[in-house]
Design an enzyme around this catalytic site. Sequence first.
Site: not given
Length: 435
Positions: A152, A247, A275
């Site tokens: 994702y 990622d 994050k």
Amino acid sequence: MMPGAMAKSTENHSQALFEKAQRLIPGGVNSPVRAFRSVGGTPFFTQRADGPFLFTADGTRLIDFVCTWGPAIHGHNHPEIRAALQRALDNGTSFGTPAPAEVEMAERITRTVPSVEKVRLVNSGTEATMSCIRLARGYTGRDKIIKFSGCYHGHVDSLLVSAGSGALTHGSPDSAGIPDSFARETVVVPFNDIGALQTAFAANDDRIAGVILEPYPANVGLILPDPDYLDTLRTLCDEAGALLIFDEVMTGFRVAAGGVQEAAGVRPDLTAMGKIIGGGLPVGAFGGKAEIMDRLAPDGPVYQAGTLSGNPLAMAAGNASLDLLEKHPPYDGLDRKAKRLREVVLQAAAEKGIPLQIPQTGSMFSFYFTENPVRNDRQATAADREPFSRIFHFALDHGVYLPPSPFETCFISTAHDDEVLERAAEILVKAIQAL
Ligand SMILES: *Cc1c(COP(=O)(O)O)cnc(C)c1O
């Protein structure tokens, strides 16, 4: 009320709020997984959070294993992050000019993440991966991207293909609203399968701009790469003239200060981050080799921009978060604690004869109810989901909040001390015993 809904308080504030929210916000939530669709029941609303705990609108206290889906490595409401925010607030909330805190953030990232020489700050992980893709295309002059099924990368059009997580549990691996012509530029291959990647390169020779992956996929549960897999990816990308894009929105500053690229010793060309670097505020970043990053506007032809990028409040929280990690590296302690929890839960499952895998690295782990270790998303989705829903609801009823999907990764923070984790382990063991 739906089965499994929380009904601790007679006033049941969460239930009332959710009913109202559903009239005003699609599905009642601003990000789909929050709606509890894959475990059933009504989501609780959080009033405040502190340390390892969430305090719900229903007056209950929960030990939190979601940690805002990754950012809260220091737990909630950390005093130093709060103090940094309060100081920044006195100076104003947005300037629209360069500001010192952005330079500090860029310095912290470039000295910590091994492959990053230059970095640009954005507002979310989605923006970071989207910009990596555009830059890879602009730099190589090629169109196609290879991604891995189950990885994702946020809700970017061309990356929302076989994307795990929310997309997966909602039964729409390909979102509506994405033209086939976009998706055709994305080649999807299974994770941990070098042969499939070689075939994809061979079928698209000289047309692959970049290969993007979560080096430790953590949005279909947690999957770890086979030994040498990431090294081989690096070699194959070099041979094909394609950029390797990690990622590390979730793994950056979490599995090690420098992310997987530090832990595994493999250097990507570009890295997406997010994050933890925002300390709980909306921040993303992408960076890599100076030669590639210099292709961005205003120096180069690849356009990328953001009104609130490098926002002073977000930078203050992020710099404080990274400063804590630098001053008190938590990685060995988090790994020890997560391993202990894992062992206790695995033991309980073994005693009951329940097949369970708990892949874990550092502060991250997930649950797969299956006989064998999981190496790709196909094996992950073949695992039995029903036991997860049951332990999720048992845990929630007893004060422990696991992610509301078997395809999300659990996190612990530095605020999860031994006592809190022992309490949580006890409850998880009881949840297993009650299966
Ligand atoms: C969370 C996540 C994203 C998206 O970040 P947002 O801030 O939610 O846009 C991208 N990639 C990975 C690996 C993630 O875990």
